[in-house]
Design a protein around this motif. Structure first.
Motif, PDB file in Angstrom:
ATOM      1  N   GLY A 133       4.776  60.080  -7.526  1.00 21.48           N
ATOM      2  CA  GLY A 133       6.067  59.978  -8.197  1.00 21.48           C
ATOM      3  C   GLY A 133       6.991  61.077  -7.723  1.00 21.48           C
ATOM      4  N   ALA A 134       8.146  61.170  -8.332  1.00 23.23           N
ATOM      5  CA  ALA A 134       9.154  62.145  -7.904  1.00 23.23           C
ATOM      6  C   ALA A 134       8.696  63.580  -8.139  1.00 23.23           C
ATOM      7  CB  ALA A 134      10.467  61.881  -8.640  1.00 23.23           C
ATOM      8  N   HIS A 135       7.863  63.800  -9.141  1.00 20.95           N
ATOM      9  CA  HIS A 135       7.476  65.167  -9.501  1.00 20.95           C
ATOM     10  C   HIS A 135       5.969  65.391  -9.422  1.00 20.95           C
ATOM     11  CE1 HIS A 135      11.600  65.764 -10.791  1.00 20.95           C
ATOM     12  NE2 HIS A 135      11.507  64.687 -11.550  1.00 20.95           N
ATOM     13  N   GLY A 136       5.294  64.585  -8.656  1.00 17.49           N
ATOM     14  CA  GLY A 136       3.852  64.734  -8.529  1.00 17.49           C
ATOM     15  C   GLY A 136       3.164  63.386  -8.643  1.00 17.49           C
ATOM     16  N   TRP A 137       1.867  63.432  -8.867  1.00 20.59           N
ATOM     17  CA  TRP A 137       1.059  62.224  -8.970  1.00 20.59           C
ATOM     18  C   TRP A 137       0.640  62.017 -10.419  1.00 20.59           C
ATOM     19  CZ3 TRP A 137      -0.981  59.770  -4.304  1.00 20.59           C
ATOM     20  CH2 TRP A 137      -0.631  60.434  -3.120  1.00 20.59           C
ATOM     21  N   THR A 138       0.550  60.775 -10.840  1.00 22.99           N
ATOM     22  CA  THR A 138       0.038  60.457 -12.165  1.00 22.99           C
ATOM     23  C   THR A 138      -1.144  59.516 -12.037  1.00 22.99           C
ATOM     24  OG1 THR A 138       1.650  58.661 -12.378  1.00 22.99           O
ATOM     25  CG2 THR A 138       2.232  60.792 -13.351  1.00 22.99           C
ATOM     26  N   VAL A 139      -2.066  59.621 -12.990  1.00 23.78           N
ATOM     27  CA  VAL A 139      -3.273  58.809 -12.931  1.00 23.78           C
ATOM     28  C   VAL A 139      -3.015  57.435 -13.544  1.00 23.78           C
ATOM     29  CG1 VAL A 139      -4.235  59.559 -15.160  1.00 23.78           C
ATOM     30  CG2 VAL A 139      -5.774  58.884 -13.284  1.00 23.78           C
ATOM     31  N   VAL A 140      -3.650  56.421 -12.962  1.00 20.40           N
ATOM     32  CA  VAL A 140      -3.588  55.057 -13.475  1.00 20.40           C
ATOM     33  C   VAL A 140      -4.985  54.678 -13.950  1.00 20.40           C
ATOM     34  CG1 VAL A 140      -3.080  52.644 -12.972  1.00 20.40           C
ATOM     35  CG2 VAL A 140      -1.755  54.461 -11.862  1.00 20.40           C
ATOM     36  N   ASP A 141      -5.081  54.185 -15.170  1.00 20.81           N
ATOM     37  CA  ASP A 141      -6.360  53.757 -15.719  1.00 20.81           C
ATOM     38  C   ASP A 141      -6.473  52.241 -15.578  1.00 20.81           C
ATOM     39  OD1 ASP A 141      -8.810  54.373 -17.354  1.00 20.81           O
ATOM     40  OD2 ASP A 141      -7.848  52.885 -18.652  1.00 20.81           O
ATOM     41  N   GLY A 142      -7.357  51.794 -14.707  1.00 21.57           N
ATOM     42  CA  GLY A 142      -7.470  50.376 -14.416  1.00 21.57           C
ATOM     43  C   GLY A 142      -7.792  49.502 -15.615  1.00 21.57           C
ATOM     44  N   PRO A 143      -8.860  49.814 -16.365  1.00 18.80           N
ATOM     45  CA  PRO A 143      -9.225  48.952 -17.493  1.00 18.80           C
ATOM     46  C   PRO A 143      -8.128  48.788 -18.549  1.00 18.80           C
ATOM     47  CG  PRO A 143     -11.046  50.393 -16.908  1.00 18.80           C
ATOM     48  CD  PRO A 143      -9.864  50.854 -16.106  1.00 18.80           C
ATOM     49  N   ALA A 144      -7.175  49.710 -18.582  1.00 19.38           N
ATOM     50  CA  ALA A 144      -6.093  49.602 -19.566  1.00 19.38           C
ATOM     51  C   ALA A 144      -5.130  48.461 -19.224  1.00 19.38           C
ATOM     52  CB  ALA A 144      -5.330  50.924 -19.652  1.00 19.38           C
ATOM     53  N   ASP A 145      -5.118  48.031 -17.973  1.00 16.37           N
ATOM     54  CA  ASP A 145      -4.233  46.942 -17.547  1.00 16.37           C
ATOM     55  C   ASP A 145      -4.931  46.208 -16.412  1.00 16.37           C
ATOM     56  OD1 ASP A 145      -2.304  45.259 -16.518  1.00 16.37           O
ATOM     57  OD2 ASP A 145      -0.697  46.742 -16.535  1.00 16.37           O
ATOM     58  N   GLU A 146      -5.712  45.189 -16.766  1.00 20.52           N
ATOM     59  CA  GLU A 146      -6.550  44.514 -15.773  1.00 20.52           C
ATOM     60  C   GLU A 146      -5.741  43.841 -14.669  1.00 20.52           C
ATOM     61  OE1 GLU A 146      -9.515  41.936 -17.313  1.00 20.52           O
ATOM     62  OE2 GLU A 146     -10.800  43.610 -17.951  1.00 20.52           O
ATOM     63  N   GLU A 147      -4.548  43.381 -14.993  1.00 18.50           N
ATOM     64  CA  GLU A 147      -3.723  42.740 -13.966  1.00 18.50           C
ATOM     65  C   GLU A 147      -3.325  43.742 -12.890  1.00 18.50           C
ATOM     66  OE1 GLU A 147       0.495  40.267 -13.576  1.00 18.50           O
ATOM     67  OE2 GLU A 147      -0.523  40.399 -15.521  1.00 18.50           O
ATOM     68  N   SER A 148      -2.882  44.934 -13.312  1.00 19.48           N
ATOM     69  CA  SER A 148      -2.517  45.991 -12.351  1.00 19.48           C
ATOM     70  C   SER A 148      -3.749  46.499 -11.623  1.00 19.48           C
ATOM     71  CB  SER A 148      -1.822  47.144 -13.085  1.00 19.48           C
ATOM     72  OG  SER A 148      -0.616  46.710 -13.656  1.00 19.48           O
ATOM     73  N   TRP A 149      -4.868  46.558 -12.339  1.00 24.69           N
ATOM     74  CA  TRP A 149      -6.125  47.017 -11.749  1.00 24.69           C
ATOM     75  C   TRP A 149      -6.527  46.089 -10.603  1.00 24.69           C
ATOM     76  CZ3 TRP A 149     -11.373  47.188 -14.892  1.00 24.69           C
ATOM     77  CH2 TRP A 149     -12.294  47.984 -14.218  1.00 24.69           C
ATOM     78  N   ALA A 150      -6.485  44.799 -10.850  1.00 25.76           N
ATOM     79  CA  ALA A 150      -6.851  43.837  -9.811  1.00 25.76           C
ATOM     80  C   ALA A 150      -5.886  43.900  -8.637  1.00 25.76           C
ATOM     81  CB  ALA A 150      -6.867  42.425 -10.400  1.00 25.76           C
TER      82      ALA A 150
END
Length: 376
Positions: free
Chosen positions: A41-58
């Motif tokens: 991102g603009a100010h660093g990296w952020t973590v994404v949790d896959g199981p929280a959003d299976e569509e984005s995870w896939a």
């Protein structure tokens, strides 16, 4: 999640139906090996949790893309949600098509013992287990947490290779018919030659370059092969939890100092996007850090920084095809770059890709082609 449908779509992008790797790619649930990852991102990296959003995870797990799983010493598994993390990527799940390409260069076949260097998420080990059988696969990573997490996730999807935590450049945990590295090395470690069975094959990339080296062991204990025509770049092997810091202090000086001023006949170049030039320059002066930017007038800027305190700054003004160059320190880095660009103009190519590779038993590696040679 209907992950099999996504995996089949990934296989269509990363390989082809007649490839022996088609089956492994379609059958490995990559998402279970990468439950969390970082996005920039603009100010660093952020973590994404896959199981929280299976569509984005896939969408992320079955895209043919690299997913960063570690920044500096911070693992995505342990990162705090919503909080920005800064640092250099230190581990990732490499884009599947590149993983497949490296395994293909290894000329793997059932019955061959494989050392998979740089376990990471465990995806390359999973593909290899599917093809060779888990008893033939050893996977190694310098990071104990990654090794443990990968072993647990691999077991969850039905694969139990030998997972080892060790420095890839130290003594290897056995003798192998194939060594395929998903991390780059400055030169071929002697331990790889010792751990390679007679007639065995190694595949790796050279640090700071886009060069894939394949070499088969020779009777004298060395190896011989070539630089492949395709290209790849991986993170470099490390012994510590993080890479050395960027050359920010040197950059601050290079942005202001006058230095020695010359005019280059070429416009500035984003060297990191010019694979042949970048690779050739890195062989000549390993360790250069490249940065790019623009000034308030729209001029294009590049900087070259080296740990020996050499630096260069160049600017091409809007509408111009030359560059004003400022340089300082013990070496003239931009002069080295211009020499390579002149060579390309004179010969129509650079000799790095397709070069012959000769590795002596003590690991001294020589690249040569058409009267040109470089030693690692």
């Amino acid at each position: 999640m209907d992950w099999k449908l996504h995996a089949a779509s990934l296989a269509a992008r990363a390989t082809h139906p007649l490839s022996p790797w088609w089956g492994p790619v379609t059958d490995i649930p990559r998402h279970l090996l990468v439950p969390r990852w970082f996005t920039p991102g603009a100010h660093g990296w952020t973590v994404v949790d896959g199981p929280a959003d299976e569509e984005s995870w896939a969408a992320a797990a079955y895209a043919d893309t690299t997913l960063v799983t570690r920044l500096g010493p911070v693992h995505a598994d342990q990162a705090e949600p919503g909080r920005s993390v800064t640092g250099l990527p230190t581990s990732s799940s490499t884009l599947p098509s590149l993983v497949v390409s490296m395994l293909e260069h290894g000329r793997l076949a059932p019955g061959l013992r494989l050392l998979d260097v740089a376990t990471g998420s465990g995806y390359s080990a999973a593909l290899a287990c599917h093809r060779l059988g888990e008893e033939m696969v050893t996977t190694l990573d310098v990071d104990g947490y990654l090794s443990k997490a990968a072993a647990e996730r691999l077991e969850r999807i039905g694969h139990r290779p030998d997972v080892v935590t060790a420095d890839a450049t130290a003594e290897l945990p056995g003798v192998f018919d194939r060594i395929v590295s998903m991390v780059s090395v400055p030169r071929i470690p002697v331990s790889w030659l010792h751990g390679l069975a007679p007639g065995g094959r190694l595949v790796t990339t050279i640090a700071g370059t886009g060069l894939i080296v394949t070499a088969d062991k020779t009777p004298d204990g060395g190896a011989a092969g070539r630089v492949e025509w395709d290209r790849a770049s991986f993170m470099t092997t490390r012994s510590n939890v993080d890479y050395p810091p960027l050359l920010d202090e040197l950059f601050a000086g290079a942005a202001e100092e006058e230095g020695e001023v010359t005019l280059s006949p070429f416009p500035v170049l984003n060297v990191m996007q010019a694979w042949e030039v970048w690779s050739m320059l890195s062989l000549k002066a390993p360790g250069i850090e490249h940065r790019t930017g623009t000034d308030d007038d729209g001029g294009r800027l590049v900087w070259m920084l080296h740990p020996d305190t050499s630096w260069a700054r160049a600017r091409t003004a809007p509408g111009e095809n030359t560059a004003t160059v400022h340089q300082g320190g013990p070496r003239r880095l931009y002069d080295l770059l211009d020499e390579i660009r002149w060579r390309w103009l004179e010969h129509g190519e650079l000799p790095v890709y397709g070069a012959r590779v000769t590795i002596s038993p003590d690991g001294e590696t020589t690249l040569s082609r058409g009267g040109w040679a470089a030693m690692l």
